[in-house]
Design an enzyme around this catalytic site. Structure first.
Site, mmCIF file in Angstrom:
data_model
loop_
_atom_site.group_PDB
_atom_site.id
_atom_site.type_symbol
_atom_site.label_atom_id
_atom_site.label_comp_id
_atom_site.label_asym_id
_atom_site.label_seq_id
_atom_site.Cartn_x
_atom_site.Cartn_y
_atom_site.Cartn_z
ATOM 1 N N ASP A 1 0.852 -1.162 0.065
ATOM 2 C CA ASP A 1 0.038 0.006 0.160
ATOM 3 C C ASP A 1 0.741 1.257 -0.093
ATOM 4 O O ASP A 1 1.378 1.657 0.894
ATOM 5 C CB ASP A 1 -0.891 0.157 1.262
ATOM 6 C CG ASP A 1 -1.721 1.455 1.504
ATOM 7 O OD1 ASP A 1 -1.675 2.354 0.539
ATOM 8 O OD2 ASP A 1 -2.552 1.092 2.507
ATOM 9 N N VAL A 2 0.831 2.043 -1.097
ATOM 10 C CA VAL A 2 1.845 3.102 -1.078
ATOM 11 C C VAL A 2 1.569 4.192 -0.276
ATOM 12 O O VAL A 2 2.483 5.069 -0.118
ATOM 13 C CB VAL A 2 2.038 3.546 -2.693
ATOM 14 C CG1 VAL A 2 2.537 2.428 -3.658
ATOM 15 C CG2 VAL A 2 0.910 4.010 -3.216
ATOM 16 N N LYS B 1 -0.911 15.052 -11.614
ATOM 17 C CA LYS B 1 -0.071 14.780 -12.764
ATOM 18 C C LYS B 1 0.608 16.191 -13.270
ATOM 19 O O LYS B 1 1.715 16.150 -13.357
ATOM 20 C CB LYS B 1 -0.643 14.375 -13.862
ATOM 21 C CG LYS B 1 -1.129 12.906 -13.668
ATOM 22 C CD LYS B 1 -0.184 11.854 -13.285
ATOM 23 C CE LYS B 1 -0.679 10.469 -13.067
ATOM 24 N NZ LYS B 1 0.495 9.619 -12.726
ATOM 25 N N THR C 1 -4.362 0.232 -21.450
ATOM 26 C CA THR C 1 -4.112 -0.575 -20.137
ATOM 27 C C THR C 1 -5.730 -0.613 -19.594
ATOM 28 O O THR C 1 -6.340 -0.002 -19.988
ATOM 29 C CB THR C 1 -3.289 0.083 -19.206
ATOM 30 O OG1 THR C 1 -3.904 1.672 -18.958
ATOM 31 C CG2 THR C 1 -2.107 0.551 -19.743
ATOM 32 N N TYR D 1 -6.856 13.690 -10.854
ATOM 33 C CA TYR D 1 -6.050 13.240 -11.714
ATOM 34 C C TYR D 1 -5.123 14.080 -12.455
ATOM 35 O O TYR D 1 -3.922 14.066 -12.411
ATOM 36 C CB TYR D 1 -6.549 12.017 -12.526
ATOM 37 C CG TYR D 1 -5.525 11.334 -13.490
ATOM 38 C CD1 TYR D 1 -4.944 10.130 -12.799
ATOM 39 C CD2 TYR D 1 -5.228 11.522 -14.590
ATOM 40 C CE1 TYR D 1 -4.043 9.394 -13.471
ATOM 41 C CE2 TYR D 1 -4.177 10.818 -15.312
ATOM 42 C CZ TYR D 1 -3.907 9.614 -14.816
ATOM 43 O OH TYR D 1 -2.807 8.978 -15.246
#
Length: 229
Positions: A49-50, A138, A169, A134
């Site tokens: 889990d980052v 970024k 993806t 998002y």
């Protein structure tokens, strides 16, 4: 043996990067919460889990040597990102975790003259009504990459980022398979097609290689020309 750690290394761009680096003779350690069923044999996958400092530390401590850190872990929550709590979650995974991972890897990267590659996006450069967190995350990755590059260059650690466009993806599947949206996206891409994950991995490999020994603080678009169309 050169060693790479890849967060989000069980799927998509992260998995493709691990596969490419493995083929180049690296030991590859991948951390994440999800892994494809056809995980490349030889990649060491560690459930991570980052957002957990303990999990990230355990991932880094799998090795005494780190030549490359690739921060691929990321999420997108679409229109739910207008809610502050969801916005915070996206920023924590996409940005804060990248800083945390880099800090934990720093001393080992300095020892090898290693490098960090972060994952920015075409959305780093323009807004998104559908995914505000998002896009914001970024944009922040670009600034984080440049800040790390300025701070760590004197210690021999190179830091760069790639900015992918539309990639085939799981994350992009909803848009690609939408009968209205998918063809419109493809029509705008000057190269006329979506990227394969390995096409992003190839550039990441370049950035961590000796061939990119003087590339530092760069953000390389890999979007088939989408961001200039």
């Amino acid at each position: 043996m050169k060693t790479a750690i890849i967060t989000g290394g069980g799927t998509g761009i992260g998995l493709a990067t691990g596969t490419r680096l493995l083929a180049e003779g690296y030991r590859v350690i991948a951390g994440g919460l999800d892994a494809d069923d056809d995980m490349t044999e030889g990649i060491e996958f560690i459930r991570t889990d980052v957002t957990s400092q303990a999990d990230l530390a355990a991932l880094m401590d799998r090795t005494d040597r780190i030549d490359a850190l690739v921060n691929c872990a990321g999420i997108i929550r679409q229109s739910a990102e207008w809610e502050p709590e969801v916005f915070r979650q996206v920023m924590e995974i996409n940005v804060t975790a990248s800083l945390a991972a880099a800090n934990l890897a720093k001393s080992r990267l300095e020892a090898t003259g290693g490098s960090v590659v972060n994952i920015a996006s075409m959305w780093s450069f323009f807004g998104s009504a559908g995914s505000p967190a998002y896009a914001s995350s970024k944009g922040a990755i670009v600034s984080l990459t440049r800040s790390l590059a300025v701070a760590w260059g004197k210690n021999g650690v190179r830091v760069n980022a790639v900015a992918p466009g539309w990639v085939d993806t799981r994350m992009g599947a909803g848009a690609k398979n939408d009968p209205e949206r998918g063809p419109k996206i493809t029509a705008r891409i000057p190269l006329g097609r979506w990227a394969e994950p390995m096409e992003i991995a190839n550039v990441i490999h370049f950035l961590v290689s000796d061939e990119a020994s003087y590339v530092h603080g760069a953000v390389l678009p890999i979007d088939g020309g989408y961001s200039i169309a």
